[in-house]
Structure formats: structure tokens, C-alpha cells
Design a protein around this motif. Structure first.
Motif, PDB file in Angstrom:
ATOM      1  N   TYR A  33       0.847  -1.194   0.000  1.00 33.85           N
ATOM      2  CA  TYR A  33       0.000   0.000   0.000  1.00 33.85           C
ATOM      3  C   TYR A  33       0.886   1.249   0.000  1.00 33.85           C
ATOM      4  N   TRP A  34       0.400   2.276  -0.662  1.00 38.09           N
ATOM      5  CA  TRP A  34       1.010   3.608  -0.571  1.00 38.09           C
ATOM      6  C   TRP A  34      -0.021   4.582  -0.016  1.00 38.09           C
ATOM      7  N   TYR A  35       0.428   5.385   0.932  1.00 39.56           N
ATOM      8  CA  TYR A  35      -0.367   6.462   1.496  1.00 39.56           C
ATOM      9  C   TYR A  35       0.486   7.731   1.466  1.00 39.56           C
ATOM     10  N   ARG A  36      -0.164   8.873   1.595  1.00 36.50           N
ATOM     11  CA  ARG A  36       0.593  10.090   1.832  1.00 36.50           C
ATOM     12  C   ARG A  36      -0.057  10.864   2.969  1.00 36.50           C
ATOM     13  N   GLN A  37       0.764  11.654   3.619  1.00 36.08           N
ATOM     14  CA  GLN A  37       0.312  12.430   4.772  1.00 36.08           C
ATOM     15  C   GLN A  37       0.899  13.828   4.658  1.00 36.08           C
ATOM     16  N   SER A  38       0.022  14.785   4.385  1.00 33.37           N
ATOM     17  CA  SER A  38       0.454  16.171   4.353  1.00 33.37           C
ATOM     18  C   SER A  38       0.586  16.679   5.775  1.00 33.37           C
ATOM     19  N   LEU A  39       1.312  17.781   5.945  1.00 36.97           N
ATOM     20  CA  LEU A  39       1.629  18.311   7.267  1.00 36.97           C
ATOM     21  C   LEU A  39       0.360  18.518   8.083  1.00 36.97           C
ATOM     22  N   GLY A  40       0.311  17.868   9.254  1.00 37.30           N
ATOM     23  CA  GLY A  40      -0.820  18.064  10.150  1.00 37.30           C
ATOM     24  C   GLY A  40      -2.106  17.382   9.726  1.00 37.30           C
TER      25      GLY A  40
END
Lengths: 116, 111
Positions: A33-40
Motif C-alpha cells: 500500500y502507498w499512502y501520503r500524509q500532508s503536514l498536520g
């Protein structure tokens, strides 16, 4: 044993350049799986690979994003013509999918991408 | 997958039990409840999961109500290192597939 490994841990790139992010899953894990998490922010699902099945690409935000998984193991997430809004931590996870509820996701520590 | 609702933030005194609630009123019969946590600058970490029975492992206990519409994650003796964002997720258990993360509960363990 080794966990999920991601490289590089940090990447700074100029707007408009292409980047490749690498994920080495836990050996024997068939799902990736790939996820992304932007700041906050929370985690945003991008794409899911399970064995030889067609990947679930429903979370990819635009056609600038693509991913492949070669030989059922290592995966590469590619972002073309990067934009500043692509800046985020990109997280990879793997699991023993197919064994149902006993297959939690194991995450790497991510690649922090900064687009200047 | 069913949606979950969690408080945005909670505080807990070091050494006390931390009880983190989660509502999942639309959960269906074949969906499991999973808990993950994310310590600052790290990837999420699996904690525990369950279907309808209460579960306990070395990290935490999971209490699921009889109607399965809500659950509570219990950290029996919280330490400063338990400060993290805790995510409650429901997902069909006998398939693979993505986990959809909500905003989670930011737990602050204070000395």
C-alpha cells in the motif's frame, strides 16, 4: 526481521521535476500500500497492490502519480512534474493479505518529499 | 467500509489508564475493528483488532460493545511514550484491501 524499508528518507526537489520513491516490503507480504500524509493531516490512501491482481488506483490524486510493483516485491511510486502541493510524507505499508483479519498493515517510516 | 467517529484529542496522566472511545454505528457483521497509532515522525503502528469479543495483547485491550456500535481502546498504564495519534478503523476482515484512516484521537500523556 526487517520491517518495511523506504528510500530515500528525505527528498527535496524542484517544482516540475520527476521523483521516484522506493518501498521494500516485508519479505513474503503479498499486499503493498502507498499512502501520503500532508503536514498536520491524516493518512490519504493512494494505491494498493495485491499479488498479481490489478492494483486499486482509486486514491491516486492525478495522472502525474503512478506506481509499479516489480516481481511482487519492491514498489516504486513515481510523481511526474512535481508541484508544491505534492509536498508530504509518503508512507508504504505491506501485509499478508489473504489471511484476512490476522494480517495487519506494517508501515515504513516514510519518505518526506519537499517540492521547492 | 464503515465510518468511525473519535474525539479529536484527549489527555491522560502518566501511569493511569487511557481509555480511547470510538463510535462505529454503521458497522456491518463482517467488519473488524482495528486500532493503529502514529507517534510523531513515524509510520503508523498496529495495536490490536477484534470482531466482537474483547481482545487483549501486550500493548492494549479492546472492549467492543455487545451491539458492536462502539469500542474502547484501553492502555492500562499510559507512559509518556504512548503520546500519539490513535486511529480506529473498521474493515472487512476476510479480504485484503485498503485501510481508510480518519483523523484519529491525539492522546497526550502528561507527567
Amino acid at each position: 526481521g526487517a520491517g518495511v524499508s523506504q528510500s530515500p528518507s528525505n527528498k527535496v526537489t524542484e517544482k516540475g521535476k520527476d521523483v521516484e520513491l522506493r518501498c521494500d516490503p516485508i519479505s513474503g507480504h503479498t499486499a503493498l500500500y502507498w499512502y501520503r500524509q500532508s503536514l498536520g493531516q491524516g493518512l490519504e490512501f493512494l494505491i494498493y497492490f495485491q499479488g498479481n491482481s490489478a492494483p486499486d488506483k482509486s486514491g491516486l490524486p492525478s495522472d502525474r502519480f503512478s506506481a509499479e510493483r516489480t516481481g511482487g516485491s519492491v514498489s516504486t511510486l513515481t510523481i511526474q512534474r512535481t508541484q508544491q502541493e505534492d509536498s508530504a510524507v509518503y508512507l508504504c505499508a505491506s501485509s499478508l493479505a489473504g489471511t484476512g483479519h490476522n494480517s495487519p498493515l506494517h508501515f515504513g517510516n516514510g519518505t518526506r518529499l519537499t517540492v521547492t | 467500509d464503515a465510518k468511525t467517529t473519535q474525539p479529536t484529542s484527549m489527555d491522560c496522566a502518566e501511569g493511569r489508564a487511557a481509555n480511547l472511545p470510538c463510535n462505529h454505528s454503521t458497522i456491518s457483521g463482517n467488519e473488524y475493528v482495528y486500532w493503529y497509532r502514529q507517534i510523531h515522525s513515524q509510520g503508523p503502528q498496529y495495536i490490536i483488532h477484534g470482531l466482537k469479543n474483547n481482545e487483549t495483547n501486550e500493548m492494549a485491550s479492546l472492549i467492543i460493545t455487545e451491539d458492536r456500535k462502539s469500542s474502547t481502546l484501553i492502555l492500562p498504564h499510559a507512559t509518556l511514550r504512548d503520546t500519539a495519534v490513535y486511529y480506529c478503523i473498521v474493515r472487512v476482515g476476510n479480504q485484503g484491501g485498503k485501510l481508510i484512516f480518519g483523523q484519529g484521537t491525539e492522546l497526550s500523556v502528561k507527567p
